[in-house]
Design a protein around this motif. Sequence first.
Motif, PDB file in Angstrom:
ATOM      1  N   ARG A  86       0.645  -1.330  -0.026  1.00  0.00           N
ATOM      2  CA  ARG A  86       0.035   0.125   0.023  1.00  0.00           C
ATOM      3  C   ARG A  86       0.667   1.222  -0.008  1.00  0.00           C
ATOM      4  O   ARG A  86       0.664   2.281  -0.772  1.00  0.00           O
ATOM      5  N   THR A  87       1.832   1.228   0.638  1.00  0.00           N
ATOM      6  CA  THR A  87       2.985   2.577   0.906  1.00  0.00           C
ATOM      7  C   THR A  87       3.624   2.416  -0.451  1.00  0.00           C
ATOM      8  O   THR A  87       3.731   3.733  -0.884  1.00  0.00           O
ATOM      9  N   GLU A  88       4.077   1.454  -1.053  1.00  0.00           N
ATOM     10  CA  GLU A  88       4.916   1.712  -2.004  1.00  0.00           C
ATOM     11  C   GLU A  88       4.228   1.778  -3.482  1.00  0.00           C
ATOM     12  O   GLU A  88       4.700   2.405  -4.428  1.00  0.00           O
ATOM     13  N   LYS A  89       3.039   1.070  -3.365  1.00  0.00           N
ATOM     14  CA  LYS A  89       2.402   0.839  -5.019  1.00  0.00           C
ATOM     15  C   LYS A  89       1.018   1.445  -4.814  1.00  0.00           C
ATOM     16  O   LYS A  89       0.284   1.332  -5.954  1.00  0.00           O
ATOM     17  N   GLY A  90       0.569   1.526  -3.784  1.00  0.00           N
ATOM     18  CA  GLY A  90      -1.008   2.340  -3.653  1.00  0.00           C
ATOM     19  C   GLY A  90      -2.056   1.530  -3.156  1.00  0.00           C
ATOM     20  O   GLY A  90      -1.802   0.221  -3.089  1.00  0.00           O
ATOM     21  N   ASP A  91      -3.234   1.978  -2.961  1.00  0.00           N
ATOM     22  CA  ASP A  91      -4.353   1.169  -2.268  1.00  0.00           C
ATOM     23  C   ASP A  91      -4.669   0.098  -3.591  1.00  0.00           C
ATOM     24  O   ASP A  91      -4.994  -0.967  -3.048  1.00  0.00           O
ATOM     25  N   SER A  92      -4.730   0.481  -4.733  1.00  0.00           N
ATOM     26  CA  SER A  92      -4.985  -0.475  -5.731  1.00  0.00           C
ATOM     27  C   SER A  92      -4.382  -1.733  -5.872  1.00  0.00           C
ATOM     28  O   SER A  92      -5.096  -2.839  -5.830  1.00  0.00           O
ATOM     29  N   ALA A  93      -3.065  -1.629  -5.596  1.00  0.00           N
ATOM     30  CA  ALA A  93      -2.225  -2.883  -5.385  1.00  0.00           C
ATOM     31  C   ALA A  93      -2.541  -3.576  -4.253  1.00  0.00           C
ATOM     32  O   ALA A  93      -2.402  -4.777  -4.287  1.00  0.00           O
ATOM     33  N   ALA A  94      -2.581  -2.749  -3.065  1.00  0.00           N
ATOM     34  CA  ALA A  94      -3.111  -3.686  -1.925  1.00  0.00           C
ATOM     35  C   ALA A  94      -4.197  -4.419  -1.983  1.00  0.00           C
ATOM     36  O   ALA A  94      -4.465  -5.429  -1.660  1.00  0.00           O
ATOM     37  N   ARG A  95      -5.193  -3.597  -2.642  1.00  0.00           N
ATOM     38  CA  ARG A  95      -6.376  -4.486  -2.773  1.00  0.00           C
ATOM     39  C   ARG A  95      -6.624  -5.666  -3.593  1.00  0.00           C
ATOM     40  O   ARG A  95      -7.105  -6.636  -3.406  1.00  0.00           O
ATOM     41  N   ALA A  96      -5.674  -5.528  -4.627  1.00  0.00           N
ATOM     42  CA  ALA A  96      -5.457  -6.691  -5.695  1.00  0.00           C
ATOM     43  C   ALA A  96      -4.895  -8.032  -4.733  1.00  0.00           C
ATOM     44  O   ALA A  96      -5.381  -9.220  -4.950  1.00  0.00           O
ATOM     45  N   LEU A  97      -4.054  -7.699  -3.938  1.00  0.00           N
ATOM     46  CA  LEU A  97      -3.237  -8.536  -3.067  1.00  0.00           C
ATOM     47  C   LEU A  97      -4.453  -9.290  -2.049  1.00  0.00           C
ATOM     48  O   LEU A  97      -4.833 -10.459  -2.013  1.00  0.00           O
ATOM     49  N   LYS A  98      -5.259  -8.350  -1.685  1.00  0.00           N
ATOM     50  CA  LYS A  98      -6.456  -8.846  -0.646  1.00  0.00           C
ATOM     51  C   LYS A  98      -7.374  -9.592  -1.402  1.00  0.00           C
ATOM     52  O   LYS A  98      -7.941 -10.684  -0.792  1.00  0.00           O
ATOM     53  N   ALA A  99      -7.584  -9.368  -2.800  1.00  0.00           N
ATOM     54  CA  ALA A  99      -8.529  -9.947  -3.573  1.00  0.00           C
ATOM     55  C   ALA A  99      -8.222 -11.439  -3.714  1.00  0.00           C
ATOM     56  O   ALA A  99      -9.102 -12.383  -3.906  1.00  0.00           O
ATOM     57  N   ARG A 100      -6.982 -11.772  -3.774  1.00  0.00           N
ATOM     58  CA  ARG A 100      -6.343 -13.111  -3.869  1.00  0.00           C
ATOM     59  C   ARG A 100      -6.909 -14.187  -2.684  1.00  0.00           C
ATOM     60  O   ARG A 100      -6.926 -15.209  -2.844  1.00  0.00           O
ATOM     61  N   LEU A 101      -7.192 -13.278  -1.594  1.00  0.00           N
ATOM     62  CA  LEU A 101      -7.550 -13.968  -0.425  1.00  0.00           C
ATOM     63  C   LEU A 101      -8.986 -14.180   0.012  1.00  0.00           C
ATOM     64  O   LEU A 101      -9.301 -15.173   0.562  1.00  0.00           O
ATOM     65  N   GLU A 105     -11.099 -17.097   1.908  1.00  0.00           N
ATOM     66  CA  GLU A 105     -11.656 -16.701   3.192  1.00  0.00           C
ATOM     67  C   GLU A 105     -13.203 -16.913   3.085  1.00  0.00           C
ATOM     68  O   GLU A 105     -13.671 -17.475   4.057  1.00  0.00           O
ATOM     69  N   ALA A 106     -13.791 -16.629   2.100  1.00  0.00           N
ATOM     70  CA  ALA A 106     -15.242 -16.831   1.946  1.00  0.00           C
ATOM     71  C   ALA A 106     -15.572 -18.458   1.986  1.00  0.00           C
ATOM     72  O   ALA A 106     -16.494 -19.118   2.800  1.00  0.00           O
ATOM     73  N   GLU A 107     -14.466 -19.289   1.349  1.00  0.00           N
ATOM     74  CA  GLU A 107     -14.755 -20.888   1.575  1.00  0.00           C
ATOM     75  C   GLU A 107     -14.686 -21.090   2.922  1.00  0.00           C
ATOM     76  O   GLU A 107     -15.274 -22.221   3.623  1.00  0.00           O
ATOM     77  N   LEU A 108     -13.701 -20.518   3.553  1.00  0.00           N
ATOM     78  CA  LEU A 108     -13.384 -20.818   5.016  1.00  0.00           C
ATOM     79  C   LEU A 108     -14.605 -20.790   6.039  1.00  0.00           C
ATOM     80  O   LEU A 108     -14.893 -21.415   6.813  1.00  0.00           O
ATOM     81  N   ARG A 109     -14.977 -19.534   5.626  1.00  0.00           N
ATOM     82  CA  ARG A 109     -16.466 -19.192   6.565  1.00  0.00           C
ATOM     83  C   ARG A 109     -17.399 -20.074   6.257  1.00  0.00           C
ATOM     84  O   ARG A 109     -18.376 -20.421   7.100  1.00  0.00           O
ATOM     85  N   ALA A 110     -17.713 -20.420   5.068  1.00  0.00           N
ATOM     86  CA  ALA A 110     -18.925 -21.342   4.702  1.00  0.00           C
ATOM     87  C   ALA A 110     -18.600 -22.862   5.185  1.00  0.00           C
ATOM     88  O   ALA A 110     -19.607 -23.285   5.736  1.00  0.00           O
TER      89      ALA A 110
END
Length: 381
Positions: A86-101, A105-110
């Motif tokens: 997030r610091t080096e590449k911005g919020d969009s890059a951080a969101r892209a990483l979180k999207a991978r999870l 995470e949804a499967e774990l909750r289910a």
Amino acid sequence: MHGMGRSPRSWPHWLLLASAAVAALLFSAACEREPTAPEESGELAAAAAAGGFAAGQAGSTAAAWHGQESTFTLEYLLRSALHKVRTEKGDSAARALKARLEALEAELRAAREAHDRERFERAQAALRAEQIKIVLEVLGNDVARQVVEGVSRALTEVRAQVAAARAAGKDVSKLDAGLARAAQVVDSASAALGRQQYDRALDLGTRAASLVSELRFAASVLDGSFIVIPALERLVAEAYHKVVKEQGRDSARALVAKLEQLQKELREAKQAHDRERAERLQAAIRAEQIRVAVAVLGAAAPAHVLEATVKVLEAVNTQIAALKAAGKDVKRLEEAAAKAAELIRQARTALESQKLPEALHLATQAGHLVDSLRRTLHHQK
């Protein structure tokens, strides 16, 4: 306790009092320590995949007492990686990483909601593998070496703490077993590191970090250097297990059924980025936690929280006085401590009047504030 059709204004006045002031004081006290990677607030898992609440859940108090190993847990490293991106590449890059999870995470909750243990374990392993992959991608392979070496040093420290407790006549048999297990995991991590299997070394190293952190916490409780202030989550866990023991698992699940539903709705609100609904649900969850704890544990719930909070506040005030004597600016710390003392006074008054939900609300507010002060002072050492 309170239906979701009601607005926050219609909830009991005590459930809304002090929240803004406490939040401001917590923020001010937190500003007194060095900044770290931002922490994301966790959610109460109303029931685990196949057996309800985790036994021995310490709530937020455990986070206030830890050593260097806490910076080597996978959760901390993942936050650090996301913060770096997030610091080096911005919020969009951080969101892209979180999207991978997110799908994992949804499967774990289910799986958890379906009480499917095998599915839960598969989902948990898949999520962990992806988290490790992200950490290595962002922080580099050398982070595995740093983790293994750091945890090894921390394990040596905890061994010495346990040895001191043994010499003082404490029963450390369970801690000894934990130390042996942690040592095995560290040895396996070192071996993987030697073979340049960085993903396995990081997996084992971070598992060892969590083990060592738990052992340090348990040793600190055993030798009296740390007093647990029960969070609402811990009280609900105690209530759940009490009902399991006395009335059976079906009754216990019925006890927390509304909490499970509210947690599910909260996750949905967060996924929809509906902040107003999420805030209403968080308040409803807190009210329901209080209802469950009081219904099962009665006056013992607020009384237990108050007893621990008062003891810790005494130690906190001593530390603040020492800092003040050393010429430090402790104005914000003193204000937070004074607010905690006032919350304790109000909680005692409510308890004496048998207003148990109000007493527990105020007591846990005080406990949370005192825990934050303890954490702040611990970081200043």
